[in-house]
Design an enzyme around this catalytic site. Sequence first.
Site, PDB file in Angstrom:
ATOM      1  CG  HIS A  10     -30.203  24.797  27.845  1.00 38.74           C
ATOM      2  ND1 HIS A  10     -30.183  26.084  28.303  1.00 38.74           N
ATOM      3  CD2 HIS A  10     -29.306  24.740  26.837  1.00 38.74           C
ATOM      4  CE1 HIS A  10     -29.328  26.790  27.594  1.00 38.74           C
ATOM      5  NE2 HIS A  10     -28.773  25.994  26.694  1.00 38.74           N
ATOM      6  CD  GLU A  37     -26.091  23.079  26.734  1.00 42.44           C
ATOM      7  OE1 GLU A  37     -25.227  23.785  26.193  1.00 42.44           O
ATOM      8  OE2 GLU A  37     -26.646  23.405  27.808  1.00 42.44           O
ATOM      9  CG  ASP A  39     -22.607  25.813  28.389  1.00 43.00           C
ATOM     10  OD1 ASP A  39     -22.670  25.863  27.152  1.00 43.00           O
ATOM     11  OD2 ASP A  39     -23.603  25.936  29.136  1.00 43.00           O
ATOM     12  CG  HIS A  52     -23.575  29.742  29.280  1.00 49.60           C
ATOM     13  ND1 HIS A  52     -23.540  31.039  28.832  1.00 49.60           N
ATOM     14  CD2 HIS A  52     -24.191  29.020  28.312  1.00 49.60           C
ATOM     15  CE1 HIS A  52     -24.122  31.103  27.652  1.00 49.60           C
ATOM     16  NE2 HIS A  52     -24.525  29.889  27.309  1.00 49.60           N
TER      17      HIS A  52
END
Length: 167
Positions: A10, A37, A39, A52
């Site tokens: 993450h 993962e 952003d 993020h």
Amino acid sequence: MKNGVRLQAHKGVECEYPENTMPSFLAAVRQGYEMIELDLGMTRDGKIVTLHDEAINDTARLPDGQKLPERINISDITYAEALFYDFGIGFSEKFKGTRIPLFEDVLPLAAENGVLLKIDNKIRKFTPEQLDALFSMLRASGARVCISCWNGEIAEKTVRELPGAEI
């Protein structure tokens, strides 16, 4: 995938490295994660970066390590301006000098190591032109991607333009 379970890093390995940075993504590859993962955000001059939040304040610091005195949205500054800020020192002194990565620098890492990139649904805030730029970059990269979204138009665009992508 082991026993039907896919290990996901993450924001990269955010518990050990500054989130959404190259050190965090490299650690995910070294530690054997199958998926990263991340952003995405867009700078004022149209560069896609890994970040993020809309504002850089949670992860960025001034070069001396001090917190930013006012809110700065990534969309309000150019990529060159973003490079002024340190995205590692706020996590740990040993990451001093870490800069915000361009998404185009993450793609070869994923493609060369067979790691799936899971792009968070924050891309729903991208304009149609920004989405076109992202999808063009993804098609050219050869990286495996997963688009996490709850926007039907983005899901349809993914199926249409990136037939091998996961949703």
